[in-house]
Design a protein around this motif. Structure first.
Motif, PDB file in Angstrom:
ATOM      1  N   LEU A   1       4.723  -4.277  -2.574  1.00 37.66           N
ATOM      2  CA  LEU A   1       5.672  -4.534  -1.706  1.00 37.66           C
ATOM      3  C   LEU A   1       6.761  -3.305  -1.626  1.00 37.66           C
ATOM      4  N   ALA A   2       6.869  -2.542  -2.659  1.00 33.18           N
ATOM      5  CA  ALA A   2       7.510  -1.297  -2.648  1.00 33.18           C
ATOM      6  C   ALA A   2       6.823  -0.308  -1.687  1.00 33.18           C
ATOM      7  N   CYS A   3       5.441  -0.447  -1.327  1.00 34.88           N
ATOM      8  CA  CYS A   3       4.696   0.448  -0.597  1.00 34.88           C
ATOM      9  C   CYS A   3       5.187  -0.209   0.787  1.00 34.88           C
ATOM     10  N   ALA A   4       4.982  -1.533   0.679  1.00 36.37           N
ATOM     11  CA  ALA A   4       5.451  -2.109   2.401  1.00 36.37           C
ATOM     12  C   ALA A   4       6.690  -1.682   2.664  1.00 36.37           C
ATOM     13  N   GLY A   5       7.642  -1.610   2.029  1.00 37.09           N
ATOM     14  CA  GLY A   5       8.956  -1.041   2.134  1.00 37.09           C
ATOM     15  C   GLY A   5       8.996   0.480   2.860  1.00 37.09           C
ATOM     16  N   SER A   6       7.990   1.288   2.225  1.00 39.09           N
ATOM     17  CA  SER A   6       7.792   2.531   2.764  1.00 39.09           C
ATOM     18  C   SER A   6       7.162   2.507   3.930  1.00 39.09           C
ATOM     19  N   ALA A   7       6.462   1.656   4.352  1.00 40.18           N
ATOM     20  CA  ALA A   7       5.953   1.530   5.734  1.00 40.18           C
ATOM     21  C   ALA A   7       6.813   1.180   6.985  1.00 40.18           C
ATOM     22  N   HIS A   8       7.731   0.191   6.543  1.00 41.59           N
ATOM     23  CA  HIS A   8       8.859   0.054   7.496  1.00 41.59           C
ATOM     24  C   HIS A   8       9.733   1.208   7.606  1.00 41.59           C
ATOM     25  N   ALA A   9       9.841   2.066   6.506  1.00 38.75           N
ATOM     26  CA  ALA A   9      10.560   3.198   6.456  1.00 38.75           C
ATOM     27  C   ALA A   9      10.451   4.231   7.587  1.00 38.75           C
ATOM     28  N   GLN A  10       9.142   4.221   8.024  1.00 35.47           N
ATOM     29  CA  GLN A  10       8.835   5.010   9.379  1.00 35.47           C
ATOM     30  C   GLN A  10       9.501   4.603  10.570  1.00 35.47           C
ATOM     31  N   ILE A  11      10.132   3.305  10.606  1.00 38.89           N
ATOM     32  CA  ILE A  11      10.973   2.984  11.745  1.00 38.89           C
ATOM     33  C   ILE A  11      12.369   3.176  11.255  1.00 38.89           C
ATOM     34  N   MET A  12      12.649   2.973   9.946  1.00 38.32           N
ATOM     35  CA  MET A  12      14.059   2.848   9.356  1.00 38.32           C
ATOM     36  C   MET A  12      14.127   3.937   8.386  1.00 38.32           C
ATOM     37  N   ALA A  13      14.264   5.183   8.949  1.00 42.43           N
ATOM     38  CA  ALA A  13      14.156   6.534   8.367  1.00 42.43           C
ATOM     39  C   ALA A  13      14.679   6.677   7.017  1.00 42.43           C
ATOM     40  N   ASN A  14      14.431   7.653   6.047  1.00 43.38           N
ATOM     41  CA  ASN A  14      15.147   7.970   4.942  1.00 43.38           C
ATOM     42  C   ASN A  14      15.089   6.768   3.805  1.00 43.38           C
ATOM     43  N   HIS A  15      13.967   5.876   3.746  1.00 46.07           N
ATOM     44  CA  HIS A  15      14.305   4.791   2.511  1.00 46.07           C
ATOM     45  C   HIS A  15      13.788   5.323   1.495  1.00 46.07           C
ATOM     46  N   ASN A  16      14.295   4.982   0.527  1.00 46.05           N
ATOM     47  CA  ASN A  16      14.073   5.568  -1.140  1.00 46.05           C
ATOM     48  C   ASN A  16      12.619   4.557  -1.569  1.00 46.05           C
ATOM     49  N   THR A  17      11.499   4.810  -1.487  1.00 51.84           N
ATOM     50  CA  THR A  17      10.408   4.049  -1.780  1.00 51.84           C
ATOM     51  C   THR A  17      10.319   4.123  -3.415  1.00 51.84           C
TER      52      THR A  17
ATOM     53  N   LEU B   1       2.709  -1.838  16.398  1.00 60.53           N
ATOM     54  CA  LEU B   1       1.511  -1.068  15.545  1.00 60.53           C
ATOM     55  C   LEU B   1       2.289   0.115  15.106  1.00 60.53           C
ATOM     56  N   ILE B   2       2.400   0.040  14.134  1.00 54.49           N
ATOM     57  CA  ILE B   2       2.893   1.380  13.046  1.00 54.49           C
ATOM     58  C   ILE B   2       1.617   2.091  12.343  1.00 54.49           C
ATOM     59  N   ASP B   3       1.295   3.240  12.727  1.00 53.56           N
ATOM     60  CA  ASP B   3      -0.007   4.045  12.005  1.00 53.56           C
ATOM     61  C   ASP B   3       0.965   5.106  11.144  1.00 53.56           C
ATOM     62  N   LEU B   4       0.794   4.615   9.764  1.00 48.95           N
ATOM     63  CA  LEU B   4       1.286   5.546   8.866  1.00 48.95           C
ATOM     64  C   LEU B   4       0.763   6.906   8.611  1.00 48.95           C
ATOM     65  N   VAL B   5      -0.301   7.172   9.226  1.00 44.07           N
ATOM     66  CA  VAL B   5      -1.184   8.435   9.137  1.00 44.07           C
ATOM     67  C   VAL B   5      -0.537   9.412   9.994  1.00 44.07           C
ATOM     68  N   SER B   6      -0.487   8.771  11.254  1.00 43.51           N
ATOM     69  CA  SER B   6      -0.024   9.812  12.250  1.00 43.51           C
ATOM     70  C   SER B   6       1.301   9.561  12.713  1.00 43.51           C
ATOM     71  N   GLY B   7       2.061   8.630  11.938  1.00 46.59           N
ATOM     72  CA  GLY B   7       3.622   8.433  12.143  1.00 46.59           C
ATOM     73  C   GLY B   7       3.845   7.860  13.534  1.00 46.59           C
ATOM     74  N   ARG B   8       3.042   7.381  14.220  1.00 46.57           N
ATOM     75  CA  ARG B   8       2.975   6.934  15.640  1.00 46.57           C
ATOM     76  C   ARG B   8       3.187   5.379  15.758  1.00 46.57           C
ATOM     77  N   SER B   9       4.407   4.820  16.534  1.00 46.01           N
ATOM     78  CA  SER B   9       4.547   3.584  16.685  1.00 46.01           C
ATOM     79  C   SER B   9       4.323   3.072  17.941  1.00 46.01           C
TER      80      SER B   9
END
Length: 181
Positions: free
Chosen positions: A18-34, A139-147
């Motif tokens: 779930l901590a990792c899931a939080g970091s995924a959404h951090a791509q949209i919601m920047a600067n999240h402390n995972t 769709l959020i691609d965490l490798v490329s950072g593209r949403s």
């Protein structure tokens, strides 16, 4: 006792996922402390050892460093290869992720940890202050950072006839400028 130990280990692994899931959404919601602790609560948790999954249901709430996720139900798929490895997290039932004035909503959210992809489906809405974007799928691609937001509410490549062919719409605020005479 071994089953109880396995369930406790699994619960700890879920919290890590779930901590990792939080970091995924951090791509949209920047600067999240995972690295921050993850707290979760639900009405029920069921470990399904033979199916290699855990079902968390009933008013699911996950909090991590100001990131707040709610859903009716979450299913965590895992495999045991010496330790527990989380493969996928599915959240359903009015999924809402908020952080400050940013909110992402959808009927379903799928986090594929192996492919590092997050997909939100069905009535997707992104809000940041007064700015709003809606569509059928995010769709959020965490490798490329593209949403990407599109009108489809089901899978399939762009241009395919799979899923609905809705549209993306949005409202963006315009900076107010004062003109001097």
């Amino acid at each position: 006792m071994n089953r109880l130990l396995s369930s406790s280990t699994l619960a700890a692994a879920i919290l890590g996922a779930l901590a990792c899931a939080g970091s995924a959404h951090a791509q949209i919601m920047a600067n999240h402390n995972t690295n921050a602790p993850v707290n979760f609560a639900a009405d029920r948790i069921e470990v399904q050892d033979r199916a290699d999954r855990v079902v968390v249901s009933g008013n699911v709430v996950v909090d991590q460093a100001g990131l707040h996720l709610t859903a009716a139900r979450m299913t965590v798929a895992y495999r045991q290869v010496g330790s527990v490895e989380i493969d996928r997290i599915d959240a359903s039932g009015s999924v809402v992720v908020t952080r400050g004035n940013e909110t992402a909503r959808g009927n379903v959210a799928i986090y594929d940890l192996n492919r590092r992809l997050i997909t939100m489906l069905g009535n997707v809405q992104l809000n940041q202050g007064a700015n709003r974007l809606t569509g059928g799928r995010l769709l959020i691609d965490l490798v490329s950072g593209r949403s990407t937001v599109d009108g489809r509410s089901a899978g399939g490549p762009p241009g395919s006839t799979t899923g609905s062919s809705g549209r993306v719409s949005g409202t963006f605020t315009v900076p107010q400028r004062t003109t001097k005479p």
